[in-house]
Scaffold this active site. Structure first.
Site, PDB file in Angstrom:
ATOM      1  N   TYR A  10      40.339   1.815  18.080  1.00 45.45           N
ATOM      2  CA  TYR A  10      39.421   2.601  17.248  1.00 45.45           C
ATOM      3  C   TYR A  10      40.063   3.896  16.751  1.00 45.45           C
ATOM      4  CZ  TYR A  10      36.247  -0.385  19.971  1.00 45.45           C
ATOM      5  OH  TYR A  10      35.634  -1.448  20.588  1.00 45.45           O
ATOM      6  N   ASP A 241      22.785  -9.345  28.379  1.00 43.78           N
ATOM      7  CA  ASP A 241      24.108  -8.724  28.406  1.00 43.78           C
ATOM      8  C   ASP A 241      23.992  -7.450  29.236  1.00 43.78           C
ATOM      9  OD1 ASP A 241      26.397  -7.257  27.957  1.00 43.78           O
ATOM     10  OD2 ASP A 241      26.390  -7.486  25.778  1.00 43.78           O
ATOM     11  N   LYS A 270      32.353  -4.363  33.491  1.00 46.31           N
ATOM     12  CA  LYS A 270      32.473  -2.919  33.682  1.00 46.31           C
ATOM     13  C   LYS A 270      32.364  -2.522  35.155  1.00 46.31           C
ATOM     14  CE  LYS A 270      31.337  -1.441  28.995  1.00 46.31           C
ATOM     15  NZ  LYS A 270      32.678  -1.038  28.583  1.00 46.31           N
TER      16      LYS A 270
END
Length: 424
Positions: A10, A241, A270
């Site tokens: 990014y 999710d 995560k």
């Protein structure tokens, strides 16, 4: 000076300043070359829930490395994978009894989508091959995941011509604490979308309660309960999710726990390993799993990541869960939530600032949403001068701290966030 061969995410590599070099970390801080210590308000994209250098997690990796670093799960198994699967079945909502491992949250979502489509094919409904997603959704950067991220405000519009097209329902707008009647409009919008598309939809994908990278939209448990009922009514699988929301981020172990519902498929990553190694798990109910059983070998689930069930990742995930449970992390999260609410949500001056659109808090997450992204230009450098690492995106200045962040450290983070607006 030649450009670095390392390509950052990014980032416009032509104009990005040289990023700081991290040399180590301890607790909620990481250390830069030259000795500067920064309090990490984002716990490294929300995964380092135990902070840096946790001795039990480091030891778990070292001990496992002395025994078995990796072996394929194709035709083989090993104890850490078996134990982690059993632990995840124990702690997740009842009925999620089967675990498929992969190596990242995005891949875990790809697994969930393939699982849903193959499930429908195996039960004689091949026309149900699309996903239904929500506006403001973010599910990852792989190709399948990009196609179910918000197509208007998301980051993947560049790839629109390459991606398959899926239907989207409006993003829920009623906040977490909204009464049931205030959620009716959101529920009716979801019903209308399912009425129009259920014949082609294999599964509804949802980030429960917290649409994270799509703008930290915080939504109602009533919406989750209604989604469960609607999916049953329209013969559509429900996929949660919980890559960002799992392992305490919303104040409960899983966001699903706030609503008391069980999805057909749940994806975790995560915080699964405490951030120490990449790993993901896609859990399914017996109803989904049983559809793949039979005498035909072609009915086997057609996916197999090389590093699925990696022994190092499984072992550190087991230790992460043990620390979480033994040290009352849900209690720690409640303390962080109280500070975030007091310092940000209840701050009248912050909420009245002309640049601020809304302040939201849920569990160990807080966000200050501004009217214009330009209002946050320079905030990262401002916070760094105060010893805090903040990394806003778009119109959102947020914190998702490590759960071991102390009250004093938490107030330092909120002071940096508020200080930016007080100075303007």
């Amino acid at each position: 000076m030649p450009a670095s061969p390392l390509w950052h995410p990014y980032a416009q590599m032509q104009t990005q300043p040289t990023p700081p070099m991290v040399t180590g970390g301890s607790g909620a801080h990481f250390t830069l070359a030259g000795g500067e210590r920064l309090l990490d308000a984002t716990c490294s994209w929300w995964c380092m829930i135990h902070g840096y250098g946790h001795p039990r997690l480091v030891a778990a990796i070292q001990q496992q490395a002395n025994t078995l670093c990796h072996v394929m799960l194709g035709g083989l198994t090993h104890e850490p994978a078996q134990r982690l699967a059993e632990a995840l079945v124990r702690i997740t909502p009842p009925g999620l009894d089967h675990v498929f491992f992969s190596d990242s949250g995005s891949v875990g979502m790809e697994v969930a989508m393939k699982m849903a489509v193959q499930y429908q094919v195996l039960r004689g409904r091949p026309e149900k091959h699309r996903m239904l997603s929500l506006m403001r959704a973010y599910h990852g950067d792989t190709s399948g995941c990009m196609a179910v991220c918000d197509p208007e405000e998301g980051m993947h519009s560049l790839f629109a011509g390459f991606l398959p097209r899926h239907p989207f329902a409006p993003a829920p707008s009623a906040p977490y604490d909204a009464p049931r009647e205030a959620v009716d409009a959101d529920i009716q919008a979801l019903r209308a979308t399912l009425e129009a598309h259920h014949h082609e939809v294999a599964a509804l994908l949802m980030e429960p309660l917290l649409q994270a990278a799509g703008g930290l939209n915080m939504t109602s448990p009533h919406y989750l309960r209604a989604a469960r009922e609607l999916c049953d009514e329209f013969d559509v699988l429900l996929v949660f999710d919980e890559v960002a929301t799992g392992f305490g981020r919303t104040g409960r172990m899983f966001a699903a726990d706030h609503a008391g519902v069980t999805p057909d498929i749940m994806v975790l990553s995560k915080g699964l390993t405490g951030g120490y190694l990449g790993h993901a798990a896609t859990l399914a109910t017996g109803r989904v799993y049983d559809a793949f059983l039979g005498d035909d070998p072609n009915h086997a689930f057609m996916h197999g990541p090389t590093f699925m069930g990696n022994p190092l990742a499984c072992r550190v995930a087991l230790e992460s869960l043990a620390v979480f449970e033994e040290e009352d992390y849900l209690g720690k999260i409640a303390e962080l939530n109280a500070i975030l609410r007091r310092e940000l949500l209840d701050d009248a001056a912050l909420n009245a600032h002309p640049a601020v659109n809304e302040v939201r808090v849920l569990g160990a997450t807080a966000v200050i949403e501004v009217e214009e992204a330009a209002s946050l230009d320079g905030v990262q450098a401002f916070a760094r001068e105060r010893g805090v690492w903040l990394r806003p995106f778009g119109r959102w200045l947020y914190t998702m701290p490590a759960y071991i962040t102390t009250p004093e450290e938490m107030r330092r983070i909120t002071a940096a966030m508020k200080g930016w607006f007080e100075a303007r």
